[in-house]
Design an enzyme around this catalytic site. Structure first.
Site, PDB file in Angstrom:
ATOM      1  N   GLU A 175       2.583  22.115  39.078  1.00 48.21           N
ATOM      2  CA  GLU A 175       1.798  21.984  37.846  1.00 48.21           C
ATOM      3  C   GLU A 175       0.826  23.143  37.636  1.00 48.21           C
ATOM      4  O   GLU A 175      -0.395  22.945  37.540  1.00 48.21           O
ATOM      5  CB  GLU A 175       1.029  20.657  37.847  1.00 48.21           C
ATOM      6  CG  GLU A 175       1.915  19.439  37.957  1.00 48.21           C
ATOM      7  CD  GLU A 175       1.175  18.131  37.833  1.00 48.21           C
ATOM      8  OE1 GLU A 175       1.846  17.094  37.681  1.00 48.21           O
ATOM      9  OE2 GLU A 175      -0.079  18.128  37.877  1.00 48.21           O
ATOM     10  N   GLU A 373       7.871  14.107  40.242  1.00 47.89           N
ATOM     11  CA  GLU A 373       6.777  13.130  40.234  1.00 47.89           C
ATOM     12  C   GLU A 373       6.946  12.219  39.033  1.00 47.89           C
ATOM     13  O   GLU A 373       7.314  12.661  37.949  1.00 47.89           O
ATOM     14  CB  GLU A 373       5.388  13.788  40.119  1.00 47.89           C
ATOM     15  CG  GLU A 373       4.855  14.410  41.370  1.00 47.89           C
ATOM     16  CD  GLU A 373       3.450  14.987  41.170  1.00 47.89           C
ATOM     17  OE1 GLU A 373       2.690  14.433  40.341  1.00 47.89           O
ATOM     18  OE2 GLU A 373       3.130  15.983  41.825  1.00 47.89           O
TER      19      GLU A 373
END
Length: 470
Positions: A175, A373
């Site tokens: 991220e 995720e």
């Protein structure tokens, strides 16, 4: 022990052979031992010392879930609940306490973790950077300083050399948009600056560091794959009005395509480049940078998906004297009737995961990918513990099922999806939220020396993995 139906004929959603079932964690969120065995401070250790009030209930990262001291017990539990793969991050400041000098005890720890995973038949997926800049490098300016890119490449090369004989799935960043947003736009990560120009430079250097690490990995000639993990948040317009559509296109360029495009295609999105040029925010570059980014794209992609982004055209002109922000081009839109996780304040929109995968198929060469995720944080889970001590988290099972139905549909339509990793294996420390919301398949009881116990979802996940479907 909770029994689930294991009859093969009852499986409605079957996944491809060899599907990756597992979970994801990050070093700072589970290891603890923040100052043990030579580990240096990272920005989270430092920020907590400076402003503990900004962390939920004043709980910092120094202890977290004690994985550093209990990894063998935890890996045994992973095996017990059906993991065939596990993604974790390496703590840069445990490997390089000052950002530059190697700590042998750090290398020893990760060698032991990797060996223990392999011993239990769990493939290690290793991520190099998960928000935890070594403090000594942050003092130099962190990702805003190009020297830190060079330090990162040295760190990455060390990891490849030390662990690459056993690790065949690597990721440069998790991220990368989050340190940009949190640290330099919206003040929810250290160094808590609000500076769009610096945010652009940080984003550019992170992308350059990713391509540089990929270049080094390829030159080593190891037989694994290297990718990046992006939190893709589909930007849905309020309506089909041209102004709403344009708002969603720009939001997508800022928050998704800024890293997605250069990682896969080697080029930055033109809509974003045009805005940066028009507003005077093009980052500082050096000759050869863009060639390096173009020539060193990812082998595969990890997708973190939690929620959609809904936007609409601006209602009012931005204040010309306020800091420049992406929101100068769109407003956030609250869709009436949306389904919510009230504890996290996030919309639950399962179809978003399908839309991401179809986009990758249609516009990004159907690159090999996996869900790296996806998960549901719930506050106060202890109230769902039954008389036998098991947390009855049926809501988490339903959350996973409803997302997996859309993943399954995408696979049926030809999307190149190889696995699903839940966030997360066991309850962990969540940055400024500490232990407010619990995400794990395994409960961590902070009142009983972080005692582990498998939740109902953990037993269900075991059945999911064993049956390769549900």
């Amino acid at each position: 022990m909770i029994a689930f139906n294991n009859r093969k004929e009852s499986i409605q959603f079957r996944f491809p052979k060899g599907f990756w079932w597992g979970s994801a964690v990050s070093a700072t969120q589970i290891e603890g031992a923040a100052d043990k065995d030579g580990k240096g401070k990272n920005i989270w250790d430092y920020w907590y010392e400076q402003e503990p009030n900004r962390f939920f209930n004043g709980v910092g990262p120094e202890k977290t879930s004690q994985f550093y001291d209990r990894f063998r017990e935890d890996i045994q539990l992973m095996k017990e609940i059906g993991h065939n793969s596990f993604r974790f991050s390496i703590s840069w400041s445990r490997m390089f306490p000052d950002g530059k000098s190697i700590n042998r005890k750090g290398i020893d720890f990760y060698n032991q973790v990797i060996d223990e995973l392999i011993l239990h038949g769990i493939e290690p997926f290793v991520n190099l950077y998960h928000f935890d800049m070594p403090l000594e490098l942050q003092k130099m300016g962190g990702w805003a300083n190009r020297e830190v890119v060079n330090a990162y490449v040295q760190y990455a090369k060390t990891c490849f050399a030390q662990f690459g004989d056993r690790v065949k799935k690597w990721f440069t960043h998790n991220e990368p948009i989050v340190p940009v947003e949190g640290g330099y736009l919206y003040d929810f990560h250290y160094p808590n600056e609000v500076d769009f120009g610096k945010a652009v430079q940080v984003a550019y250097h992170m992308m350059l560091s990713s391509a540089s690490a990929i270049k080094e990995y390829k030159e080593l000639g190891q037989d694994g794959k290297i990718g990046i993990i992006l939190n893709l948040t589909p930007s849905y317009p309020r309506s089909h009005h041209p102004a709403d559509l344009q708002a969603s296109k720009i939001a997508d360029a800022f928050f998704n395509r800024s890293f997605l495009d250069p990682s896969i295609t080697g080029e930055f999105p033109q809509e974003l480049v045009q805005i940066l040029d028009e507003e005077g925010y093009r980052p500082e570059m050096e000759d050869g940078d863009l060639d390096r980014i173009e020539q060193n794209t990812v082998d595969f992609l990890g997708i973190n998906y939690y929620q959609p982004r809904r936007v609409k055209a601006k209602e009012y002109m931005p204040n010309p004297d306020a800091p420049f922000m992406p929101e100068c081009f769109f407003d956030h839109y609250v869709m009436p009737g949306r389904k919510m996780n009230p504890y996290r304040g996030w919309e639950i929109y399962e179809k978003g995961i399908y839309d991401i995968l179809i986009n990758l198929k249609e516009n990004y060469g159907n690159i090999e990918c996996f869900i790296s995720e996806n998960g549901m944080g719930v506050e106060g889970e202890e109230r769902f513990r039954d008389k036998n001590g098991t947390i009855q988290d049926d809501y988490r099972i339903e959350f996973i099922q409803e997302h997996l139905k859309w993943v399954h549909k995408a696979i049926q339509e030809g999307c190149n999806v190889k696995g699903y990793h839940l966030w997360t294996f066991m309850d962990n420390w969540s940055w400024t939220n500490a232990y407010k919301n619990r995400y794990g398949l395994v409960s961590v009881n902070l009142d009983k020396d972080s005692e582990r116990s498998i939740k109902k979802s953990g037993y269900w996940f075991k059945s999911l993995s064993e049956n390769n479907g549900f």
